[in-house]
Design an enzyme around this catalytic site. Structure first.
Site, PDB file in Angstrom:
ATOM      1  N   LYS A  39      -3.627  -2.176  -8.436  1.00  0.00           N
ATOM      2  CA  LYS A  39      -4.464  -2.974  -8.254  1.00  0.00           C
ATOM      3  C   LYS A  39      -5.964  -1.867  -7.491  1.00  0.00           C
ATOM      4  O   LYS A  39      -5.940  -1.803  -6.611  1.00  0.00           O
ATOM      5  CB  LYS A  39      -4.125  -4.692  -7.274  1.00  0.00           C
ATOM      6  CG  LYS A  39      -5.417  -5.586  -6.434  1.00  0.00           C
ATOM      7  CD  LYS A  39      -4.512  -6.711  -6.165  1.00  0.00           C
ATOM      8  CE  LYS A  39      -6.061  -7.576  -5.620  1.00  0.00           C
ATOM      9  NZ  LYS A  39      -7.383  -6.392  -4.581  1.00  0.00           N
TER      10      LYS A  39
ATOM     11  N   THR B  50      -1.514  -1.895  -4.087  1.00  0.00           N
ATOM     12  CA  THR B  50      -3.374  -1.783  -4.178  1.00  0.00           C
ATOM     13  C   THR B  50      -3.325  -0.574  -3.734  1.00  0.00           C
ATOM     14  O   THR B  50      -3.450   0.108  -2.918  1.00  0.00           O
ATOM     15  CB  THR B  50      -3.668  -2.964  -3.224  1.00  0.00           C
ATOM     16  OG1 THR B  50      -3.436  -4.126  -3.625  1.00  0.00           O
ATOM     17  CG2 THR B  50      -4.954  -2.717  -2.654  1.00  0.00           C
TER      18      THR B  50
ATOM     19  N   TYR C  89       1.149  -1.586  -0.071  1.00  0.00           N
ATOM     20  CA  TYR C  89      -0.350  -0.392  -0.192  1.00  0.00           C
ATOM     21  C   TYR C  89       0.696   1.341  -0.236  1.00  0.00           C
ATOM     22  O   TYR C  89       2.191   1.360  -0.007  1.00  0.00           O
ATOM     23  CB  TYR C  89      -0.860   0.596   1.727  1.00  0.00           C
ATOM     24  CG  TYR C  89      -1.706  -0.965   1.173  1.00  0.00           C
ATOM     25  CD1 TYR C  89      -2.935  -1.173   0.327  1.00  0.00           C
ATOM     26  CD2 TYR C  89      -1.655  -2.183   1.957  1.00  0.00           C
ATOM     27  CE1 TYR C  89      -4.374  -2.265  -0.188  1.00  0.00           C
ATOM     28  CE2 TYR C  89      -2.547  -3.432   1.971  1.00  0.00           C
ATOM     29  CZ  TYR C  89      -3.885  -3.512   1.762  1.00  0.00           C
ATOM     30  OH  TYR C  89      -4.753  -3.613   1.057  1.00  0.00           O
TER      31      TYR C  89
ATOM     32  N   HIS D 188     -11.590  -4.407  -5.279  1.00  0.00           N
ATOM     33  CA  HIS D 188     -10.885  -5.154  -3.010  1.00  0.00           C
ATOM     34  C   HIS D 188     -12.247  -6.658  -2.566  1.00  0.00           C
ATOM     35  O   HIS D 188     -12.406  -6.077  -1.758  1.00  0.00           O
ATOM     36  CB  HIS D 188     -10.456  -4.251  -2.182  1.00  0.00           C
ATOM     37  CG  HIS D 188     -10.209  -4.647  -0.737  1.00  0.00           C
ATOM     38  ND1 HIS D 188      -8.464  -4.423  -1.524  1.00  0.00           N
ATOM     39  CD2 HIS D 188      -9.457  -5.219   0.249  1.00  0.00           C
ATOM     40  CE1 HIS D 188      -7.692  -4.588  -0.495  1.00  0.00           C
ATOM     41  NE2 HIS D 188      -8.237  -5.537   0.626  1.00  0.00           N
TER      42      HIS D 188
END
Length: 407
Positions: free
Chosen positions: A255, A157, A131, A279
């Site tokens: 992502k 992500t 992250y 997610h």
């Protein structure tokens, strides 16, 4: 580990996981944010797509092997990174071993309960997920550690945005498994004696720390300590994503893409690939299922980068539908977690075998001998199924859409 009994579908694995796991642990895995509209659509959307099978001339053999994000794999399926896999004592290591045994690449979360060095040792085709959290120096150190461990790629992500809790109640996740917590949770755990016995045999409680976020000379932060750091970090800009791409210097997957304009910006940032994802329904509720956005995104950028689909995949036919609409591969999350919960490494292998069998049988029915031959002609897409960025931008074509979002 207990004796694993074969299950024929992911749904059966989920039922076994529900019976085996403490109620709060199962609820933590179960569903998405707020009302669960997006979580439900992730599953329902696949059911709206149909096939037009052939009845004669089915291929005698099917070829599932492919390449995704620079890795040769046995089938177009990849393990999606999920955090804190405390449903089983072996956690991510068991998943990595299962994936390696079935020739599938592994995604490892920054919030994983096992260190990256152990996971890469179990599966050399491991991608490390990050992250945007902390300062840039700490992020570089995490990248350096992943690179030194042998990670083959980085997954950033961006499809998680601190959504509110669930209408049916979010389970309380403890800060750490200290003595007080263990005493408080003991009644719930004792109602699931097989699960409790697994951890009792190891002599340690479920791991709730994040060893992959450890700084030199410091203990691994607890899950919520790491979560708080992430929440306090301002969200990344596209320049930040480009910086991450440059710092990593290798295969880089973004992502969380759900819009055509974001896919185009990802290309501009220099990514190797993207995962069309929400997610697993744990982001902003009422966003569409990724399979609804996939075709427009793949048509726009699929000739420049690899496009994956993540969200709602529960069977091999779902994988084929995603390939038909332009994905190079699919990522699975809850499906393998149900398998891990139900049977450890063997349960994850079971899930992968079920999905592989579903891909093969679907390919036989639609008359395809190679996954690379699966096309849009193989699926029936009802009117109104797609949820592209905007009708105007998609109908204008990729070039116009790119110009409209540039600068």
């Amino acid at each position: 580990m207990g004796q694993h009994k074969w299950f024929e579908t992911v749904a059966v694995a989920q039922e076994r996981a529900k019976k085996r796991l403490p109620k709060s642990v199962y609820k933590a895995l179960l569903a998405g944010s707020e009302k669960g509209v997006t979580y439900a659509d992730n599953l329902a959307a696949f059911s709206e797509l149909g096939f037009a099978p052939h009845v004669v001339g089915a291929p005698a053999e099917r070829q599932l092997a492919t390449q995704i994000f620079g890795q040769s794999v046995s089938m177009p399926v990849m393990i999606s990174p999920t955090g804190v896999q405390a449903v089983h004592p072996d956690g991510e290591v068991a998943v990595a071993r299962a994936a390696a045994a079935r020739g599938v690449a592994m995604g490892l979360s920054s919030f994983a309960s096992k260190p990256i060095e152990e996971v890469v040792a179990a599966n050399p085709q491991t991608f490390f997920q990050m992250y945007w959290m902390g300062d840039r120096d700490s992020m570089v150190r995490r990248m350096d550690r992943a690179r030194a461990a042998g990670a083959v790629g980085l997954i950033a992500t961006t499809d998680w945005s601190f959504s509110n809790g669930r209408d049916w109640g979010s389970p309380i996740i403890p800060q750490a498994m200290d003595l007080k917590t263990m005493v408080t949770r003991a009644p719930e755990a004792l109602l699931r004696p097989n699960w409790f016995a697994q951890f009792a045999r190891t002599g340690r409680p479920p791991e709730l720390s994040a060893p992959n976020l450890t700084e030199a000379g410091k203990p691994a932060p607890g899950f919520f300590e790491a979560y708080y750091e992430w929440m306090q970090t301002p969200p990344p800009t596209w320049d930040d994503i480009a910086w991450m791409v440059q710092q990593w210097g290798g295969t880089f997957v973004l992502k969380g893409v759900g819009r055509v304009d974001d896919a185009l910006r990802a290309v501009d940032a220099g990514v190797t690939g993207i995962s069309v994802s929400n997610h697993g329904g744990n982001n902003l509720d009422s966003t569409p299922a990724p399979i609804r956005s996939l075709e427009a995104i793949a048509a726009t950028v699929g000739d420049q980068i690899d496009v994956a689909l993540d969200g709602g995949v529960r069977r091999g036919s779902d994988v084929v539908k995603a390939l038909a609409l332009g994905a190079k591969t699919t990522l699975i999350g809850r499906a393998y977690l149900w398998g891990l919960s139900a049977g450890g490494q063997a349960g994850v292998e079971n899930v992968l075998d079920v999905i592989r069998g579903g891909i093969e049988s679907t390919m036989m029915a639609i008359g395809r001998s190679d996954v690379h031959d699966i096309s849009r002609d193989d699926v029936l897409v009802p009117e109104g199924f797609a949820r592209p960025l905007t009708a105007d931008e998609v109908s204008a074509g990729p070039a116009v859409a790119h110009r409209s979002t540039a600068g």
